[in-house]
Design a protein around this motif. Structure first.
Motif, PDB file in Angstrom:
ATOM      1  N   UNK A  88      43.334  60.410  32.386  1.00 58.31           N
ATOM      2  CA  UNK A  88      44.660  60.331  33.177  1.00 58.31           C
ATOM      3  C   UNK A  88      44.867  59.230  33.886  1.00 58.31           C
ATOM      4  N   UNK A  89      46.115  58.589  33.664  1.00 55.29           N
ATOM      5  CA  UNK A  89      46.443  57.029  34.448  1.00 55.29           C
ATOM      6  C   UNK A  89      47.638  57.355  35.318  1.00 55.29           C
ATOM      7  N   UNK A  90      48.086  56.311  36.094  1.00 56.48           N
ATOM      8  CA  UNK A  90      49.170  56.363  36.945  1.00 56.48           C
ATOM      9  C   UNK A  90      49.839  55.048  36.722  1.00 56.48           C
ATOM     10  N   UNK A  91      51.413  55.208  36.964  1.00 55.45           N
ATOM     11  CA  UNK A  91      52.259  53.980  36.964  1.00 55.45           C
ATOM     12  C   UNK A  91      53.217  54.267  38.033  1.00 55.45           C
ATOM     13  N   UNK A  92      53.599  52.946  38.450  1.00 53.22           N
ATOM     14  CA  UNK A  92      54.575  52.868  39.685  1.00 53.22           C
ATOM     15  C   UNK A  92      55.580  52.025  39.111  1.00 53.22           C
ATOM     16  N   UNK A  93      57.031  52.481  38.993  1.00 59.74           N
ATOM     17  CA  UNK A  93      57.705  51.762  38.079  1.00 59.74           C
ATOM     18  C   UNK A  93      58.864  51.541  39.167  1.00 59.74           C
ATOM     19  N   UNK A  94      59.649  50.120  38.908  1.00 60.93           N
ATOM     20  CA  UNK A  94      60.779  49.811  39.700  1.00 60.93           C
ATOM     21  C   UNK A  94      61.889  49.506  38.452  1.00 60.93           C
ATOM     22  N   UNK A  95      62.830  50.315  38.461  1.00 60.43           N
ATOM     23  CA  UNK A  95      63.992  49.733  37.565  1.00 60.43           C
ATOM     24  C   UNK A  95      65.328  49.410  38.479  1.00 60.43           C
ATOM     25  N   UNK A  96      65.582  48.255  38.057  1.00 64.59           N
ATOM     26  CA  UNK A  96      66.794  47.435  38.750  1.00 64.59           C
ATOM     27  C   UNK A  96      67.928  47.448  37.992  1.00 64.59           C
ATOM     28  N   UNK A  97      69.286  47.212  38.278  1.00 68.98           N
ATOM     29  CA  UNK A  97      70.460  47.327  37.396  1.00 68.98           C
ATOM     30  C   UNK A  97      71.343  48.121  37.958  1.00 68.98           C
ATOM     31  N   UNK A 147      57.190  64.099  28.039  1.00 71.35           N
ATOM     32  CA  UNK A 147      55.811  63.404  28.109  1.00 71.35           C
ATOM     33  C   UNK A 147      54.858  64.252  28.751  1.00 71.35           C
ATOM     34  N   UNK A 148      55.288  65.401  29.400  1.00 70.50           N
ATOM     35  CA  UNK A 148      54.191  66.171  30.091  1.00 70.50           C
ATOM     36  C   UNK A 148      53.825  65.277  31.526  1.00 70.50           C
ATOM     37  N   UNK A 149      54.409  64.496  31.887  1.00 72.06           N
ATOM     38  CA  UNK A 149      54.050  63.586  33.069  1.00 72.06           C
ATOM     39  C   UNK A 149      54.347  64.336  34.472  1.00 72.06           C
ATOM     40  N   UNK A 150      53.623  64.348  35.372  1.00 71.33           N
ATOM     41  CA  UNK A 150      53.993  64.485  36.795  1.00 71.33           C
ATOM     42  C   UNK A 150      54.253  63.270  37.515  1.00 71.33           C
ATOM     43  N   UNK A 151      54.893  63.720  38.708  1.00 71.68           N
ATOM     44  CA  UNK A 151      55.193  62.579  39.511  1.00 71.68           C
ATOM     45  C   UNK A 151      56.643  62.712  40.215  1.00 71.68           C
ATOM     46  N   UNK A 167      49.773  60.985  34.100  1.00 73.23           N
ATOM     47  CA  UNK A 167      49.652  61.499  32.986  1.00 73.23           C
ATOM     48  C   UNK A 167      48.661  60.721  31.783  1.00 73.23           C
ATOM     49  N   UNK A 168      48.555  61.318  30.579  1.00 77.23           N
ATOM     50  CA  UNK A 168      47.735  60.572  29.625  1.00 77.23           C
ATOM     51  C   UNK A 168      48.119  59.108  29.513  1.00 77.23           C
ATOM     52  N   UNK A 169      47.310  58.145  29.170  1.00 79.05           N
ATOM     53  CA  UNK A 169      47.533  57.063  28.740  1.00 79.05           C
ATOM     54  C   UNK A 169      48.676  56.888  27.605  1.00 79.05           C
ATOM     55  N   UNK A 170      48.553  57.593  26.533  1.00 81.46           N
ATOM     56  CA  UNK A 170      49.534  57.423  25.606  1.00 81.46           C
ATOM     57  C   UNK A 170      50.806  57.762  25.965  1.00 81.46           C
ATOM     58  N   UNK A 171      50.961  58.781  26.971  1.00 75.09           N
ATOM     59  CA  UNK A 171      52.379  59.630  27.518  1.00 75.09           C
ATOM     60  C   UNK A 171      52.691  58.665  28.199  1.00 75.09           C
ATOM     61  N   UNK A 172      52.050  57.991  29.170  1.00 78.72           N
ATOM     62  CA  UNK A 172      52.702  56.921  30.054  1.00 78.72           C
ATOM     63  C   UNK A 172      53.343  55.824  29.530  1.00 78.72           C
ATOM     64  N   UNK A 197      46.100  57.601  39.735  1.00 76.15           N
ATOM     65  CA  UNK A 197      46.613  58.745  39.901  1.00 76.15           C
ATOM     66  C   UNK A 197      46.803  59.660  41.181  1.00 76.15           C
ATOM     67  N   UNK A 198      47.896  60.324  41.438  1.00 75.33           N
ATOM     68  CA  UNK A 198      47.727  60.880  42.769  1.00 75.33           C
ATOM     69  C   UNK A 198      47.641  62.414  42.716  1.00 75.33           C
ATOM     70  N   UNK A 199      47.483  62.836  41.495  1.00 74.86           N
ATOM     71  CA  UNK A 199      47.302  64.354  41.320  1.00 74.86           C
ATOM     72  C   UNK A 199      48.343  65.130  41.364  1.00 74.86           C
ATOM     73  N   UNK A 200      49.707  64.952  41.207  1.00 78.79           N
ATOM     74  CA  UNK A 200      50.830  65.587  41.356  1.00 78.79           C
ATOM     75  C   UNK A 200      50.644  66.621  40.349  1.00 78.79           C
TER      76      UNK A 200
END
Ligand code: ZN
Ligand code: ZN
Ligand code: FE
Length: 757
Positions: free
Chosen positions: A1-10, A28-32, A47-52, A79-82
């Motif tokens: 299980x890994x976590x990512x924080x993403x900013x999308x601009x535009x 991708x069966x992600x939570x968050x 989610x899993x490394x691959x899914x992220x 990961x925050x456990x969402x």
């Protein structure tokens, strides 16, 4: 299980981006969660490394059609456990701005639903979704939410509300979403009375149009005047009511196939016509087309656009005996801005229209149709408005907050922050009160929408431009610094910024223009400059000054300019020459006196006026009814197969066209055809451009050449000049994102101000 924080601009809001993120996360069966902020879209996923990795990859490559991703910043987090994936409430951050989407033409899905009898929005003139519909024209304030649009007065029905809140629906968070139960409606007015509603109003409009009447139609950014494009009586009547100007009218068609039946459309033009902006595109008409010659007199191109709202599609729906092309011209008298408010339209268009097709969705910002041509397979703006504004031009450097107030005619203004230059939509000619009001309101609106508080103002050098006066007044009221930039230097800088020029180095500028206040107080316009973004520039060459006998009268009557040029070239006013035959002997002696005694005969080095004068000399156009007419008609006649040219003399920094005039008069008298003479004149100016560049390159080693100014709307001249410059290993820069005319001035002013010490 890994976590990512993403900013999308535009451009990621109001374009279906969050439902896209939601769907992708579920796949991708992600939570968050995902949320809109004033800095862009913020996402956190577990989610899993691959899914992220898969999610981020698809986020970048499969964004919805209207989104424009400027950056995607990814940071690994614990990961925050969402347990679920959610769309959170919007969170605006103080001081940040979010790009606002321009209005978007109806999408294919909505068009299908519009004509599907099973759909609950069947024939609803205001159908839209997250991929299409009104945006900029209905936004009253930020954040972009329904209560801050002109849809505020239309509470959603339960069905629309359900769609609006369903992340998997195409209408999730589409602010203007509506249906026949809860949305705006149309009606037809005649003599101030409502005579039909809804579908009946649309059918009545069509009946009026079929019968050759003129109808004012409230659209997306303003009113159009419409009539049958094949009915010469109707088109001529429209022209008469609009005060007889010969300015070409734009046409509207239901689909691309219709346009192809009447015009030649290449691949690039096809893409532009069907793009989500759906601008007016100038196209060569097919000789067999039966469109009335009154639509675009003395033009080689016809402005055509596709129906871009559901209402327009309903109006143009193909049927036997219904014209497949409608004239759709801005609803105004010749020089006024387009009408956009109901009462204003009723008043101003009284006597212009036989009836009014109205609707009750208010237009907050007046926006005209954009106009483009395709040059060397690239779009080339003549007017940048609907579909493009308020998109910012992204620059390769940061800018402080600046307000540039532009020029007088074809005004746009420009506000900057960070790497963005927000060029306004086409505002129009500031000489009348209505336009000035749009200009002032527009500035306030943009400053609010994009959180820009200008720290510096910049205006044209012309002391009497209303845009200059506005800047002066505001600078003194708010104690802000004010810079005034010479008009043609602003053209040059605009062209550089438009081409993402990221250097302090100067380039050669062939600035061929109509009118601009020179630093010596004379009206410039045929200028060869050496300069860049820095405030100092060099005027290395210019057309010799000639008098304009009668000032503005001469501008409206190119025959007078031709007489001045003949005199300037030491040529007799022979009775066989068209500008001479156009005047009585009394008028001629008056003009003669004006020139000799310098009475109301301001000097100019304008290239635009030289084109006008040659047009008059060749008997093409002695009097104009709209700006640029004489030059446009001259270009329209020129034979592109003709290669020869006439000499032009250089006396240090002065460009003397005397030999050119001698040859033109001589060959005119020999009876050489107008298309050949017109072509030779164009070729001579193109060669002059090359000669100037060769001269300057030998002195400075500079290869880059910026082509800017209104004269470069002349595509014959542009194509000739580009091929000469390319053949001699120059690197020409032409406009891409803003018009080469004064609609680009504000961008140049802003960039020069940002480089000011
Ligand atoms: Zn749609
Ligand atoms: Zn509804
Ligand atoms: Fe200009």
């Amino acid at each position: 299980m890994v976590g990512s924080h993403i900013w999308v601009k535009g451009i990621v809001q109001g374009v279906g981006f969050r439902p896209f993120v939601y769907t992708l996360a579920i796949q991708h069966q992600l939570t968050g969660w995902v949320r809109n902020t004033s800095r862009g879209v913020e996402i956190e996923i577990n989610g899993s490394d691959e899914a992220v990795k898969g999610f981020i990859e698809q986020l970048r490559t499969q964004a919805p059609p209207l989104a424009r991703l400027d950056s995607v910043e990814v940071e690994a987090v614990i990961p925050n456990g969402y347990t679920t994936f959610e769309i959170l409430e919007s969170a605006p951050l103080p001081g940040e701005f979010i790009p606002i989407s321009p209005d978007v033409a109806i999408c294919a899905d909505c068009q299908r639903e519009l004509f599907d009898p099973q759909n609950r929005r069947f024939r609803h003139p205001f159908i839209n979704c997250t991929n299409c519909g009104p945006r900029f024209t209905i936004i009253t304030d930020i954040p972009y939410d329904r209560p801050k649009t002109s849809m505020a007065g239309f509470p959603m029905c339960p069905q629309c509300e359900a769609e609006y809140h369903n992340p998997l629906d195409r209408r999730f968070h589409a602010q203007p979403v509506a249906c026949p139960n809860c949305g705006p409606s149309v009606w037809f007015e005649n003599g101030g009375a409502v005579v039909a509603n809804g579908e009946t109003a649309i059918q009545l409009t069509r009946q009026y149009l079929r019968e050759g009447k003129i109808v004012a139609i409230k659209g997306l950014g303003g009113f159009h005047l419409a009539c049958d494009a094949f009915n010469t009586t109707a088109v001529a009547e429209l022209r008469r009511r609009k005060r007889r100007s010969l300015k070409p009218f734009a046409l509207m068609a239901f689909d691309l196939q219709t346009v192809q039946r009447h015009c030649l459309v290449n691949q690039a033009e096809q893409e532009l016509l069907t793009s989500r902006q759906k601008p007016v595109v100038l196209l060569p008409p097919r000789p067999e087309s039966l469109v009335s010659p009154e639509v675009a007199p003395a033009q080689t191109r016809q402005g055509v656009m596709l129906a871009y709202t559901p209402l327009h599609l309903l109006l143009l729906e193909p049927a036997p005996n219904f014209p497949e092309l409608l004239v759709m011209t801005s609803a105004n008298l010749s020089e006024e801005p387009i009408a956009y408010q109901d009462d204003e339209a009723r008043q101003r268009l009284f006597g212009l229209a036989d009836g009014f097709l109205m609707h009750n969705r208010p237009i907050h910002t007046r926006v005209d149709d954009s106009v483009q041509r395709v040059v060397n397979n690239q779009p080339y703006f003549l007017r940048r408005a609907r579909g493009y504004a308020p998109d910012a031009i992204k620059l390769p450097f940061n800018m402080p907050p600046i307000l540039a107030t532009g020029a007088e005619l074809k005004n746009t203004f420009c506000l900057t922050r960070q790497q963005y230059a927000f060029i306004s939509h086409h505002i129009g000619d500031l000489e009348n009160f209505e336009t000035l009001r749009s200009f002032e309101e527009g500035i306030r609106h943009y400053e609010r929408l994009f959180y820009i508080k200008p720290e510096m103002l910049v205006a044209d050098l012309h002391p009497d431009y209303l845009s200059t006066r506005y800047a002066q007044q505001r600078a003194s009221e708010q104690s802000l610094p004010l810079l005034q930039v010479q008009h043609h230097h602003a053209h040059l800088a605009a062209c550089l910024a438009d081409n993402q020029w990221n250097s302090k180095d100067p380039v050669i500028g062939l600035i061929f223009d109509g009118t601009g206040y020179g630093i010596d107080g004379v009206t410039w316009g045929g200028e060869v400059l050496l300069g860049g973004y820095a405030a100092a520039f060099e005027r290395t060459h210019h057309l010799d000054y000639v008098p304009l006998p009668g000032g503005d009268t001469a501008v409206r009557n190119p025959g007078r300019i031709a007489l001045a040029y003949l005199k300037h070239a030491g040529l007799e006013w022979g009775a066989d020459l068209p500008p001479v035959t156009g005047y009585s002997s009394t008028e001629l002696s008056l003009i003669q006196r004006q020139i000799d005694k310098h009475i109301n005969s301001p000097l100019t080095s304008s290239m635009g006026r030289l084109f006008d004068a040659v047009s008059a000399l060749l008997g093409i156009c002695q009097h104009i009814s709209y700006e640029g007419q004489a030059a446009i008609e001259l270009e329209a006649l020129a034979d592109f197969n003709e290669e020869s040219s006439y000499p032009i003399e250089l006396q240090s920094e002065i460009i003397n066209v005397r030999p050119l005039w001698e040859c033109l008069v001589r060959d005119y008298r020999k009876g050489i055809s107008t298309p050949l003479l017109a072509a030779r004149f164009h070729n001579s100016i193109a060669r002059l451009g090359l000669q100037m560049c060769e001269n300057l390159r030998s002195q400075t080693g500079i290869n880059h050449v910026a082509l800017s100014g209104g004269v470069w709307q002349n595509i014959f001249l542009l194509r000739r000049t580009l091929s000469l410059l390319h053949a001699h290993n120059f690197i020409p820069l032409i406009h891409q994102q803003v018009p080469t005319n004064d609609g680009g001035i504000a961008l140049g002013q802003a960039v020069i101000a940002s480089f000011y010490p």
